[in-house]
Design an enzyme around this catalytic site. Structure first.
Site, mmCIF file in Angstrom:
data_model
loop_
_atom_site.group_PDB
_atom_site.id
_atom_site.type_symbol
_atom_site.label_atom_id
_atom_site.label_comp_id
_atom_site.label_asym_id
_atom_site.label_seq_id
_atom_site.Cartn_x
_atom_site.Cartn_y
_atom_site.Cartn_z
ATOM 1 N N ASP A 62 -36.738 9.123 -17.672
ATOM 2 C CA ASP A 62 -37.363 9.686 -16.480
ATOM 3 C C ASP A 62 -38.201 8.648 -15.739
ATOM 4 O OD1 ASP A 62 -36.225 12.090 -17.028
ATOM 5 O OD2 ASP A 62 -37.991 12.970 -17.972
ATOM 6 N N GLY A 63 -38.783 7.703 -16.471
ATOM 7 C CA GLY A 63 -39.561 6.645 -15.816
ATOM 8 C C GLY A 63 -38.713 5.793 -14.890
ATOM 9 N N ASN B 131 -43.695 13.065 -9.668
ATOM 10 C CA ASN B 131 -44.243 13.915 -10.722
ATOM 11 C C ASN B 131 -45.600 14.501 -10.338
ATOM 12 O OD1 ASN B 131 -42.214 14.058 -12.569
ATOM 13 N ND2 ASN B 131 -43.118 12.651 -14.047
ATOM 14 N N ASP C 123 -62.741 17.004 -16.965
ATOM 15 C CA ASP C 123 -62.180 15.657 -17.105
ATOM 16 C C ASP C 123 -61.359 15.238 -15.901
ATOM 17 O OD1 ASP C 123 -63.372 15.303 -19.498
ATOM 18 O OD2 ASP C 123 -61.585 15.540 -20.730
#
Length: 569
Positions: free
Chosen positions: A334-335, A413, A443
Protein backbone atom coordinates in the site's frame (compact mmCIF):
# COMPACT_ATOMS: atom_id res chain seq x y z
CA UNK A 1 -20.00 78.13 59.56
CA UNK A 2 -18.67 74.86 61.03
CA UNK A 3 -20.72 71.95 62.31
CA UNK A 4 -19.69 72.60 65.97
CA UNK A 5 -20.95 76.18 65.82
CA UNK A 6 -24.18 75.05 64.22
CA UNK A 7 -24.73 72.50 66.99
CA UNK A 8 -24.37 75.19 69.75
CA UNK A 9 -26.48 77.76 67.98
CA UNK A 10 -30.17 78.00 68.84
CA UNK A 11 -32.84 78.38 66.24
CA UNK A 12 -33.58 82.06 65.68
CA UNK A 13 -37.12 81.49 64.51
CA UNK A 14 -39.70 78.78 64.00
CA UNK A 15 -39.42 79.32 60.24
CA UNK A 16 -35.74 78.36 60.32
CA UNK A 17 -36.46 75.23 62.35
CA UNK A 18 -39.17 74.18 59.89
CA UNK A 19 -36.84 74.84 56.96
CA UNK A 20 -34.14 72.61 58.36
CA UNK A 21 -36.57 69.80 59.08
CA UNK A 22 -38.07 69.99 55.58
CA UNK A 23 -34.68 70.05 53.98
CA UNK A 24 -33.51 67.03 56.01
CA UNK A 25 -36.60 65.14 54.89
CA UNK A 26 -36.28 65.69 51.16
CA UNK A 27 -32.49 65.82 50.77
CA UNK A 28 -30.25 62.72 50.90
CA UNK A 29 -26.95 62.70 52.73
CA UNK A 30 -25.36 59.70 50.93
CA UNK A 31 -21.65 60.19 50.33
CA UNK A 32 -20.31 60.50 46.80
CA UNK A 33 -18.70 57.40 45.17
CA UNK A 34 -15.09 56.75 46.07
CA UNK A 35 -12.94 57.84 43.12
CA UNK A 36 -9.76 56.16 41.89
CA UNK A 37 -6.86 58.02 43.48
CA UNK A 38 -5.35 60.79 41.39
CA UNK A 39 -2.55 63.16 42.28
CA UNK A 40 -3.41 65.95 44.75
CA UNK A 41 -6.75 64.41 45.76
CA UNK A 42 -8.63 66.25 48.56
CA UNK A 43 -8.67 64.67 52.02
CA UNK A 44 -11.75 63.27 53.70
CA UNK A 45 -11.73 66.05 56.30
CA UNK A 46 -11.82 68.72 53.64
CA UNK A 47 -14.71 66.90 51.97
CA UNK A 48 -16.59 66.88 55.29
CA UNK A 49 -16.05 70.62 55.80
CA UNK A 50 -17.04 71.50 52.26
CA UNK A 51 -20.20 69.43 52.42
CA UNK A 52 -21.10 70.96 55.81
CA UNK A 53 -20.65 74.51 54.54
CA UNK A 54 -22.67 73.72 51.45
CA UNK A 55 -25.48 72.28 53.55
CA UNK A 56 -25.61 75.40 55.74
CA UNK A 57 -25.72 77.66 52.68
CA UNK A 58 -28.60 75.66 51.27
CA UNK A 59 -30.41 75.87 54.60
CA UNK A 60 -30.02 79.65 54.68
CA UNK A 61 -31.33 80.01 51.15
CA UNK A 62 -34.32 77.82 51.91
CA UNK A 63 -34.96 79.79 55.10
CA UNK A 64 -35.30 82.99 53.16
CA UNK A 65 -37.71 81.46 50.69
CA UNK A 66 -39.91 79.26 52.92
CA UNK A 67 -41.27 80.08 56.33
CA UNK A 68 -41.56 76.58 57.73
CA UNK A 69 -41.32 75.74 61.45
CA UNK A 70 -39.33 72.86 63.12
CA UNK A 71 -37.23 72.19 66.19
CA UNK A 72 -33.51 72.85 66.47
CA UNK A 73 -32.78 69.53 68.07
CA UNK A 74 -33.83 67.49 64.97
CA UNK A 75 -31.58 69.60 62.77
CA UNK A 76 -28.65 69.18 65.11
CA UNK A 77 -29.17 65.41 65.36
CA UNK A 78 -29.32 65.04 61.58
CA UNK A 79 -26.15 67.02 61.09
CA UNK A 80 -24.40 65.11 63.83
CA UNK A 81 -25.34 61.81 62.09
CA UNK A 82 -23.93 63.13 58.84
CA UNK A 83 -20.79 64.26 60.58
CA UNK A 84 -20.36 60.84 62.22
CA UNK A 85 -20.75 59.10 58.87
CA UNK A 86 -18.04 61.19 57.24
CA UNK A 87 -15.75 60.74 60.21
CA UNK A 88 -16.24 56.97 59.86
CA UNK A 89 -15.34 57.20 56.19
CA UNK A 90 -12.26 59.15 57.15
CA UNK A 91 -11.12 56.20 59.25
CA UNK A 92 -11.53 53.69 56.33
CA UNK A 93 -8.22 52.68 54.65
CA UNK A 94 -9.07 54.36 51.36
CA UNK A 95 -5.60 54.01 49.92
CA UNK A 96 -5.45 50.24 50.31
CA UNK A 97 -9.00 49.88 48.95
CA UNK A 98 -8.12 51.97 45.92
CA UNK A 99 -4.99 49.91 45.33
CA UNK A 100 -7.10 46.73 45.25
CA UNK A 101 -9.51 48.40 42.85
CA UNK A 102 -6.69 49.38 40.54
CA UNK A 103 -5.31 45.83 40.62
CA UNK A 104 -8.77 44.39 39.95
CA UNK A 105 -9.37 46.79 37.06
CA UNK A 106 -6.03 45.83 35.50
CA UNK A 107 -6.92 42.15 35.80
CA UNK A 108 -10.30 42.76 34.20
CA UNK A 109 -8.65 44.70 31.38
CA UNK A 110 -6.27 41.76 30.75
CA UNK A 111 -9.18 39.33 30.68
CA UNK A 112 -11.07 41.60 28.27
CA UNK A 113 -8.07 41.71 25.93
CA UNK A 114 -7.79 37.92 25.99
CA UNK A 115 -11.49 37.48 25.30
CA UNK A 116 -11.37 40.00 22.48
CA UNK A 117 -8.39 38.21 20.91
CA UNK A 118 -10.17 34.83 21.14
CA UNK A 119 -13.30 36.35 19.58
CA UNK A 120 -11.27 37.88 16.78
CA UNK A 121 -9.52 34.56 16.15
CA UNK A 122 -12.81 32.70 16.06
CA UNK A 123 -14.31 35.27 13.70
CA UNK A 124 -11.27 35.04 11.44
CA UNK A 125 -11.50 31.24 11.43
CA UNK A 126 -15.17 31.34 10.54
CA UNK A 127 -14.50 33.86 7.79
CA UNK A 128 -11.70 31.70 6.38
CA UNK A 129 -13.89 28.61 6.48
CA UNK A 130 -16.68 30.50 4.73
CA UNK A 131 -14.22 31.67 2.08
CA UNK A 132 -13.00 28.15 1.42
CA UNK A 133 -16.58 26.91 1.28
CA UNK A 134 -17.37 29.64 -1.26
CA UNK A 135 -14.36 28.63 -3.38
CA UNK A 136 -15.43 25.00 -3.23
CA UNK A 137 -19.00 25.87 -4.25
CA UNK A 138 -17.74 27.96 -7.16
CA UNK A 139 -15.52 25.11 -8.32
CA UNK A 140 -18.36 22.60 -8.08
CA UNK A 141 -20.71 25.00 -9.91
CA UNK A 142 -18.14 25.35 -12.67
CA UNK A 143 -17.82 21.59 -12.95
CA UNK A 144 -21.58 21.17 -13.01
CA UNK A 145 -21.85 23.65 -15.87
CA UNK A 146 -19.15 21.89 -17.86
CA UNK A 147 -20.37 18.41 -16.98
CA UNK A 148 -21.13 16.10 -19.86
CA UNK A 149 -24.89 15.65 -20.17
CA UNK A 150 -25.02 12.24 -21.80
CA UNK A 151 -23.55 9.78 -24.26
CA UNK A 152 -24.56 9.68 -27.92
CA UNK A 153 -23.21 7.64 -30.79
CA UNK A 154 -19.50 8.58 -30.34
CA UNK A 155 -18.99 10.30 -33.70
CA UNK A 156 -15.32 11.22 -33.97
CA UNK A 157 -15.73 14.05 -36.51
CA UNK A 158 -18.02 16.19 -34.30
CA UNK A 159 -16.11 16.50 -31.00
CA UNK A 160 -17.23 20.01 -30.06
CA UNK A 161 -20.90 19.20 -30.44
CA UNK A 162 -20.61 15.99 -28.42
CA UNK A 163 -18.64 17.67 -25.65
CA UNK A 164 -21.47 20.11 -25.00
CA UNK A 165 -24.54 17.97 -25.77
CA UNK A 166 -23.44 14.52 -24.57
CA UNK A 167 -26.25 13.02 -22.43
CA UNK A 168 -26.69 9.74 -20.68
CA UNK A 169 -29.48 7.60 -22.06
CA UNK A 170 -32.07 6.54 -19.54
CA UNK A 171 -32.10 2.79 -19.03
CA UNK A 172 -35.34 0.92 -19.46
CA UNK A 173 -36.90 -0.08 -16.18
CA UNK A 174 -37.30 -3.68 -17.27
CA UNK A 175 -33.77 -4.16 -18.60
CA UNK A 176 -31.98 -7.19 -17.15
CA UNK A 177 -28.40 -6.58 -18.24
CA UNK A 178 -26.15 -3.60 -18.91
CA UNK A 179 -27.32 -2.05 -22.17
CA UNK A 180 -23.92 -0.48 -22.93
CA UNK A 181 -25.36 3.04 -23.17
CA UNK A 182 -24.82 4.08 -19.57
CA UNK A 183 -21.35 5.51 -19.87
CA UNK A 184 -19.05 8.23 -21.10
CA UNK A 185 -16.59 7.91 -23.97
CA UNK A 186 -13.34 9.69 -23.29
CA UNK A 187 -12.22 10.02 -26.91
CA UNK A 188 -15.16 12.33 -27.58
CA UNK A 189 -13.44 15.08 -25.64
CA UNK A 190 -9.80 14.13 -26.24
CA UNK A 191 -7.65 16.44 -28.32
CA UNK A 192 -5.58 15.15 -31.20
CA UNK A 193 -2.41 16.37 -29.55
CA UNK A 194 -1.78 16.89 -25.87
CA UNK A 195 -0.84 20.53 -25.12
CA UNK A 196 2.47 21.13 -23.44
CA UNK A 197 6.11 21.92 -24.12
CA UNK A 198 7.80 20.47 -27.19
CA UNK A 199 9.51 17.20 -26.20
CA UNK A 200 13.23 16.89 -26.52
CA UNK A 201 14.56 14.89 -29.51
CA UNK A 202 16.20 12.24 -27.31
CA UNK A 203 12.89 11.33 -25.64
CA UNK A 204 10.18 9.12 -27.10
CA UNK A 205 7.02 11.04 -26.28
CA UNK A 206 3.49 9.87 -26.98
CA UNK A 207 1.42 12.13 -29.20
CA UNK A 208 -1.98 11.10 -27.92
CA UNK A 209 -3.41 9.33 -24.90
CA UNK A 210 -5.52 6.21 -25.23
CA UNK A 211 -9.24 6.81 -25.05
CA UNK A 212 -11.51 4.78 -22.85
CA UNK A 213 -15.11 4.52 -21.73
CA UNK A 214 -16.58 4.38 -18.24
CA UNK A 215 -19.84 2.60 -17.58
CA UNK A 216 -21.58 1.02 -14.64
CA UNK A 217 -23.08 -2.43 -14.38
CA UNK A 218 -26.81 -2.99 -14.11
CA UNK A 219 -26.47 -6.29 -12.21
CA UNK A 220 -29.92 -7.32 -13.36
CA UNK A 221 -31.68 -4.41 -11.67
CA UNK A 222 -35.09 -3.53 -13.07
CA UNK A 223 -35.66 -0.24 -11.30
CA UNK A 224 -33.59 1.90 -13.66
CA UNK A 225 -31.95 3.73 -10.73
CA UNK A 226 -28.42 3.03 -11.92
CA UNK A 227 -28.24 6.04 -14.28
CA UNK A 228 -26.16 8.77 -12.60
CA UNK A 229 -23.71 11.39 -13.79
CA UNK A 230 -20.90 10.29 -11.52
CA UNK A 231 -17.83 10.96 -13.67
CA UNK A 232 -16.86 13.75 -16.03
CA UNK A 233 -13.90 14.27 -18.32
CA UNK A 234 -11.45 17.07 -18.84
CA UNK A 235 -9.34 16.18 -21.87
CA UNK A 236 -9.59 12.49 -21.07
CA UNK A 237 -8.80 12.71 -17.33
CA UNK A 238 -11.14 11.28 -14.71
CA UNK A 239 -12.74 13.61 -12.16
CA UNK A 240 -15.66 12.92 -9.86
CA UNK A 241 -18.93 14.76 -10.39
CA UNK A 242 -21.69 12.79 -8.68
CA UNK A 243 -21.64 9.37 -7.11
CA UNK A 244 -23.10 6.20 -8.52
CA UNK A 245 -24.50 3.38 -6.45
CA UNK A 246 -23.16 0.79 -8.87
CA UNK A 247 -19.79 -0.65 -9.72
CA UNK A 248 -17.78 1.44 -12.18
CA UNK A 249 -16.33 -0.24 -15.26
CA UNK A 250 -13.52 1.02 -17.49
CA UNK A 251 -13.45 0.05 -21.15
CA UNK A 252 -10.70 1.17 -23.49
CA UNK A 253 -11.83 2.76 -26.73
CA UNK A 254 -8.27 2.61 -28.09
CA UNK A 255 -5.32 0.48 -27.10
CA UNK A 256 -3.17 1.84 -24.22
CA UNK A 257 0.24 2.96 -25.41
CA UNK A 258 2.20 3.96 -22.30
CA UNK A 259 2.58 2.32 -18.87
CA UNK A 260 4.33 3.83 -15.84
CA UNK A 261 6.04 1.47 -13.37
CA UNK A 262 6.36 2.45 -9.69
CA UNK A 263 8.30 -0.06 -7.58
CA UNK A 264 9.19 -0.59 -3.93
CA UNK A 265 12.87 0.30 -3.37
CA UNK A 266 15.58 -1.92 -1.88
CA UNK A 267 13.97 -5.21 -2.89
CA UNK A 268 15.73 -7.69 -5.13
CA UNK A 269 12.56 -9.68 -5.89
CA UNK A 270 10.75 -6.51 -6.96
CA UNK A 271 13.64 -5.42 -9.17
CA UNK A 272 13.75 -8.81 -10.93
CA UNK A 273 9.98 -8.85 -11.45
CA UNK A 274 10.00 -5.28 -12.76
CA UNK A 275 12.67 -6.10 -15.36
CA UNK A 276 10.69 -9.14 -16.50
CA UNK A 277 7.39 -7.27 -16.77
CA UNK A 278 8.95 -4.31 -18.60
CA UNK A 279 10.53 -6.57 -21.23
CA UNK A 280 7.31 -8.57 -21.66
CA UNK A 281 5.21 -5.44 -22.21
CA UNK A 282 7.66 -4.06 -24.75
CA UNK A 283 8.21 -7.26 -26.72
CA UNK A 284 4.71 -8.78 -26.64
CA UNK A 285 2.46 -5.73 -26.32
CA UNK A 286 4.63 -3.05 -27.96
CA UNK A 287 3.92 -0.63 -25.10
CA UNK A 288 6.08 2.33 -24.17
CA UNK A 289 7.38 2.12 -20.61
CA UNK A 290 8.09 4.93 -18.14
CA UNK A 291 10.00 4.18 -14.94
CA UNK A 292 11.40 6.24 -12.08
CA UNK A 293 14.95 7.61 -12.51
CA UNK A 294 16.20 5.22 -9.82
CA UNK A 295 14.72 2.20 -11.60
CA UNK A 296 16.02 3.37 -14.96
CA UNK A 297 19.54 3.58 -13.61
CA UNK A 298 19.29 0.11 -12.06
CA UNK A 299 17.96 -1.53 -15.24
CA UNK A 300 20.50 0.12 -17.54
CA UNK A 301 23.32 -0.86 -15.18
CA UNK A 302 22.31 -4.52 -15.32
CA UNK A 303 21.52 -4.69 -19.02
CA UNK A 304 22.01 -2.05 -21.70
CA UNK A 305 19.19 -3.54 -23.77
CA UNK A 306 16.71 -1.65 -21.58
CA UNK A 307 17.52 1.57 -23.41
CA UNK A 308 13.91 1.78 -24.63
CA UNK A 309 12.60 2.77 -21.21
CA UNK A 310 11.80 6.44 -20.54
CA UNK A 311 11.99 8.52 -17.38
CA UNK A 312 11.92 12.15 -16.23
CA UNK A 313 14.61 14.55 -15.14
CA UNK A 314 12.88 17.22 -13.04
CA UNK A 315 9.66 18.10 -11.22
CA UNK A 316 8.27 20.00 -14.19
CA UNK A 317 8.17 16.81 -16.23
CA UNK A 318 6.44 15.01 -13.37
CA UNK A 319 3.59 17.53 -13.60
CA UNK A 320 3.03 16.45 -17.23
CA UNK A 321 3.07 12.70 -16.57
CA UNK A 322 -0.72 12.42 -16.58
CA UNK A 323 -0.74 13.69 -20.18
CA UNK A 324 1.59 10.89 -21.33
CA UNK A 325 0.71 7.85 -19.21
CA UNK A 326 -2.31 5.64 -19.85
CA UNK A 327 -1.80 3.15 -17.02
CA UNK A 328 0.20 2.89 -13.79
CA UNK A 329 1.59 -0.43 -12.52
CA UNK A 330 2.80 -0.57 -8.91
CA UNK A 331 4.96 -3.36 -7.50
CA UNK A 332 4.92 -3.34 -3.71
CA UNK A 333 2.41 -2.76 -0.95
CA UNK A 334 0.00 0.00 0.00
CA UNK A 335 2.93 2.36 0.61
CA UNK A 336 3.92 2.04 -3.03
CA UNK A 337 0.37 2.98 -4.08
CA UNK A 338 0.54 6.03 -1.79
CA UNK A 339 3.85 7.06 -3.35
CA UNK A 340 2.47 6.63 -6.87
CA UNK A 341 -0.56 8.79 -6.03
CA UNK A 342 1.67 11.50 -4.54
CA UNK A 343 3.43 11.96 -7.90
CA UNK A 344 0.20 13.27 -9.45
CA UNK A 345 -1.09 16.59 -8.13
CA UNK A 346 -3.98 16.57 -10.58
CA UNK A 347 -5.57 13.77 -12.62
CA UNK A 348 -4.35 10.22 -11.96
CA UNK A 349 -4.36 7.45 -14.59
CA UNK A 350 -5.83 4.06 -13.60
CA UNK A 351 -3.58 2.13 -11.18
CA UNK A 352 -2.96 -1.63 -11.35
CA UNK A 353 -1.47 -2.60 -7.97
CA UNK A 354 0.38 -5.93 -7.63
CA UNK A 355 0.73 -7.30 -4.12
CA UNK A 356 4.36 -7.53 -3.01
CA UNK A 357 3.91 -6.12 0.49
CA UNK A 358 2.52 -7.28 3.82
CA UNK A 359 -1.18 -6.37 4.15
CA UNK A 360 -2.28 -5.04 0.77
CA UNK A 361 -5.65 -3.35 1.20
CA UNK A 362 -5.17 -1.59 -2.14
CA UNK A 363 -3.10 -4.25 -3.95
CA UNK A 364 -5.46 -7.01 -5.10
CA UNK A 365 -3.46 -8.41 -8.06
CA UNK A 366 -1.14 -11.43 -7.46
CA UNK A 367 2.32 -10.93 -8.93
CA UNK A 368 2.62 -14.58 -9.99
CA UNK A 369 -0.15 -14.12 -12.55
CA UNK A 370 0.91 -10.74 -13.89
CA UNK A 371 0.54 -11.74 -17.56
CA UNK A 372 -3.09 -12.77 -17.27
CA UNK A 373 -3.87 -9.78 -15.07
CA UNK A 374 -2.27 -7.28 -17.45
CA UNK A 375 -3.96 -8.92 -20.43
CA UNK A 376 -7.36 -8.48 -18.76
CA UNK A 377 -6.63 -4.86 -17.90
CA UNK A 378 -5.23 -3.93 -21.32
CA UNK A 379 -8.10 -5.57 -23.16
CA UNK A 380 -10.81 -4.47 -20.71
CA UNK A 381 -13.38 -3.82 -19.52
CA UNK A 382 -12.46 -4.03 -15.84
CA UNK A 383 -13.83 -2.68 -12.55
CA UNK A 384 -12.25 0.32 -10.87
CA UNK A 385 -12.55 1.94 -7.44
CA UNK A 386 -12.48 5.72 -7.28
CA UNK A 387 -10.54 6.48 -4.11
CA UNK A 388 -10.96 10.02 -2.85
CA UNK A 389 -8.00 12.13 -1.79
CA UNK A 390 -7.83 14.97 0.75
CA UNK A 391 -6.54 18.35 -0.41
CA UNK A 392 -4.77 20.12 2.47
CA UNK A 393 -3.62 23.72 2.86
CA UNK A 394 -1.52 25.12 5.71
CA UNK A 395 -2.32 28.72 6.68
CA UNK A 396 0.25 30.50 8.82
CA UNK A 397 -0.76 33.11 11.37
CA UNK A 398 2.02 35.41 10.16
CA UNK A 399 0.77 35.19 6.56
CA UNK A 400 -2.37 37.25 7.33
CA UNK A 401 -4.79 34.54 6.16
CA UNK A 402 -2.84 33.95 2.93
CA UNK A 403 -1.91 30.46 1.82
CA UNK A 404 1.66 29.34 2.12
CA UNK A 405 3.66 29.41 -1.07
CA UNK A 406 3.85 25.60 -1.36
CA UNK A 407 1.38 23.69 -3.48
CA UNK A 408 -1.59 22.04 -1.77
CA UNK A 409 -0.78 18.65 -0.27
CA UNK A 410 -2.81 15.66 -1.48
CA UNK A 411 -3.19 12.60 0.75
CA UNK A 412 -4.79 9.26 -0.06
CA UNK A 413 -4.98 7.84 3.48
CA UNK A 414 -5.05 10.51 6.19
CA UNK A 415 -3.61 13.69 7.64
CA UNK A 416 -2.61 13.45 11.30
CA UNK A 417 -2.28 16.34 13.75
CA UNK A 418 -0.44 15.26 16.92
CA UNK A 419 1.54 16.78 19.80
CA UNK A 420 4.94 15.69 18.50
CA UNK A 421 7.66 15.73 21.14
CA UNK A 422 5.67 17.96 23.47
CA UNK A 423 4.50 16.52 26.79
CA UNK A 424 1.36 18.68 26.76
CA UNK A 425 -1.98 17.59 25.35
CA UNK A 426 -2.83 18.93 21.95
CA UNK A 427 -5.42 21.71 21.99
CA UNK A 428 -7.14 22.11 18.63
CA UNK A 429 -10.22 24.06 17.54
CA UNK A 430 -12.16 22.29 14.77
CA UNK A 431 -14.66 23.84 12.36
CA UNK A 432 -16.81 22.20 9.68
CA UNK A 433 -17.57 24.79 7.00
CA UNK A 434 -18.76 27.73 9.13
CA UNK A 435 -19.90 25.59 12.08
CA UNK A 436 -17.84 24.99 15.21
CA UNK A 437 -17.34 21.25 15.81
CA UNK A 438 -15.36 20.80 19.02
CA UNK A 439 -12.09 21.43 20.83
CA UNK A 440 -9.74 18.44 20.69
CA UNK A 441 -7.71 17.78 23.82
CA UNK A 442 -5.69 14.60 23.71
CA UNK A 443 -2.83 13.10 21.73
CA UNK A 444 -4.11 14.39 18.40
CA UNK A 445 -6.63 14.10 15.59
CA UNK A 446 -6.90 12.02 12.39
CA UNK A 447 -8.74 13.30 9.31
CA UNK A 448 -8.99 10.32 7.01
CA UNK A 449 -10.45 9.28 3.68
CA UNK A 450 -12.55 6.16 3.46
CA UNK A 451 -9.63 4.42 1.76
CA UNK A 452 -7.55 5.22 4.85
CA UNK A 453 -10.21 3.95 7.25
CA UNK A 454 -8.33 0.65 7.62
CA UNK A 455 -5.04 2.42 8.45
CA UNK A 456 -4.24 4.79 11.35
CA UNK A 457 -7.90 5.69 11.89
CA UNK A 458 -8.79 2.04 12.52
CA UNK A 459 -5.98 1.71 15.07
CA UNK A 460 -7.32 4.81 16.88
CA UNK A 461 -10.83 3.36 17.17
CA UNK A 462 -12.40 4.51 13.91
CA UNK A 463 -14.72 2.38 11.81
CA UNK A 464 -13.86 0.46 8.65
CA UNK A 465 -15.60 2.12 5.69
CA UNK A 466 -15.98 0.93 2.11
CA UNK A 467 -13.61 3.02 -0.06
CA UNK A 468 -16.39 4.21 -2.38
CA UNK A 469 -18.53 5.58 0.45
CA UNK A 470 -18.41 9.39 0.06
CA UNK A 471 -17.23 10.71 3.40
CA UNK A 472 -14.45 12.09 5.63
CA UNK A 473 -13.49 10.34 8.87
CA UNK A 474 -12.94 12.49 11.99
CA UNK A 475 -11.12 10.33 14.56
CA UNK A 476 -9.52 11.58 17.83
CA UNK A 477 -6.29 10.03 19.12
CA UNK A 478 -6.53 9.13 22.82
CA UNK A 479 -8.95 11.97 23.67
CA UNK A 480 -9.10 13.36 27.20
CA UNK A 481 -12.83 12.63 27.30
CA UNK A 482 -14.71 9.33 27.34
CA UNK A 483 -17.57 10.80 25.31
CA UNK A 484 -15.40 11.87 22.35
CA UNK A 485 -16.32 9.31 19.69
CA UNK A 486 -15.28 9.24 16.00
CA UNK A 487 -17.40 10.94 13.32
CA UNK A 488 -18.01 10.36 9.61
CA UNK A 489 -18.75 13.63 7.81
CA UNK A 490 -20.03 14.11 4.23
CA UNK A 491 -17.46 14.52 1.50
CA UNK A 492 -18.51 18.03 0.43
CA UNK A 493 -17.59 19.77 3.71
CA UNK A 494 -14.43 21.77 4.37
CA UNK A 495 -12.67 21.12 7.68
CA UNK A 496 -10.53 23.67 9.48
CA UNK A 497 -8.26 22.67 12.37
CA UNK A 498 -6.62 25.59 14.17
CA UNK A 499 -4.11 25.77 17.01
CA UNK A 500 -5.52 28.48 19.34
CA UNK A 501 -3.36 31.26 20.73
CA UNK A 502 -3.71 29.98 24.30
CA UNK A 503 -2.39 26.51 23.41
CA UNK A 504 0.42 25.36 25.70
CA UNK A 505 2.49 24.06 22.81
CA UNK A 506 2.70 23.57 19.06
CA UNK A 507 1.18 20.74 17.03
CA UNK A 508 2.62 18.72 14.16
CA UNK A 509 0.82 17.66 10.97
CA UNK A 510 1.90 14.69 8.83
CA UNK A 511 0.45 13.78 5.44
CA UNK A 512 0.24 10.06 4.66
CA UNK A 513 2.96 9.55 7.26
CA UNK A 514 5.47 12.02 5.76
CA UNK A 515 6.10 15.72 5.10
CA UNK A 516 5.71 16.74 8.76
CA UNK A 517 4.94 20.41 9.30
CA UNK A 518 4.84 22.31 12.58
CA UNK A 519 1.66 24.22 13.46
CA UNK A 520 2.32 27.05 15.89
CA UNK A 521 -0.42 28.87 17.85
CA UNK A 522 -2.51 30.78 15.32
CA UNK A 523 -1.74 28.40 12.41
CA UNK A 524 -4.52 26.42 10.74
CA UNK A 525 -4.95 23.41 8.46
CA UNK A 526 -7.70 23.36 5.81
CA UNK A 527 -8.88 19.96 4.48
CA UNK A 528 -11.40 19.17 1.74
CA UNK A 529 -11.97 16.41 -0.79
CA UNK A 530 -9.85 16.81 -3.91
CA UNK A 531 -11.65 16.76 -7.28
CA UNK A 532 -9.03 14.29 -8.56
CA UNK A 533 -9.51 10.73 -7.20
CA UNK A 534 -7.16 7.77 -7.57
CA UNK A 535 -8.82 5.12 -9.81
CA UNK A 536 -7.51 1.69 -8.81
CA UNK A 537 -8.24 -1.42 -10.85
CA UNK A 538 -10.12 -4.26 -9.14
CA UNK A 539 -9.32 -7.94 -9.39
CA UNK A 540 -13.02 -8.82 -9.10
CA UNK A 541 -15.05 -5.76 -8.10
CA UNK A 542 -14.79 -3.05 -5.49
CA UNK A 543 -16.83 -4.74 -2.75
CA UNK A 544 -15.36 -8.20 -3.23
CA UNK A 545 -11.80 -6.85 -3.09
CA UNK A 546 -12.57 -4.79 0.03
CA UNK A 547 -14.10 -7.71 1.93
CA UNK A 548 -11.26 -9.99 0.87
CA UNK A 549 -8.69 -7.48 2.16
CA UNK A 550 -10.23 -7.19 5.63
CA UNK A 551 -10.71 -10.96 5.89
CA UNK A 552 -7.20 -11.87 4.77
CA UNK A 553 -5.30 -8.83 6.01
CA UNK A 554 -7.00 -8.23 9.37
CA UNK A 555 -8.55 -11.67 9.99
CA UNK A 556 -11.77 -9.79 10.64
CA UNK A 557 -14.21 -11.66 12.93
CA UNK A 558 -12.13 -14.81 12.74
CA UNK A 559 -13.10 -17.33 15.43
CA UNK A 560 -13.53 -21.03 15.96
CA UNK A 561 -16.82 -22.48 14.83
CA UNK A 562 -19.32 -23.36 17.50
CA UNK A 563 -19.41 -27.08 18.28
CA UNK A 564 -22.48 -29.20 17.61
CA UNK A 565 -22.16 -31.44 20.69
CA UNK A 566 -25.23 -30.00 22.38
CA UNK A 567 -28.70 -31.52 22.50
CA UNK A 568 -30.60 -31.87 19.25
CA UNK A 569 -34.33 -31.72 18.65
Amino acid sequence: MSLDELADKEASSPEEIQLVQSDAKFRSFSPPPIPIPVPAAPSIRSLVDSVSDERLDVMASHQSENGSISTASSTVSSLEAEKAAYEFLAQTPIKSTDAHLVEFSEAMRTVAKALRRVAEGKAAAQAEAAEWKHKYELEMAHKQQSKIKGCGSCISNDLDKLASQLTLDTAASDQLGCCGKHGICSHEVLQDKVPGPIPRPNHKMVGRKASFKLSWGCNGDKNGQHKHDFVSFEKGDITTAERSNKQILLKWESQPQTVLFITKPNSNSVRVLCAEMVRWLKEHKNINVFVEPRVSKELLTEDSSYNFIQTWDNDEEIKLLHTKVDLIVTLGGDGTVLWAASLFKGPVPPVVAFSLGSLGFMTPFPSEQYRDCLDNVLNGPFSITLRNRLQCHVIRDAAKDELVTEEPILVLNEVTIDRGISSYLTYLECYCDSSFVTCVQGDGLIISTTSGSTAYSLAAGGSMVHPQVPGILFTPICPHSLSFRPLILPEYVTLRVQVPYNSRGSAWASFDGKDRKQLSPGDALICSISPWPVPTACLMDSTTDFLRSIHEGLHWNLRKSQSFDGPRD
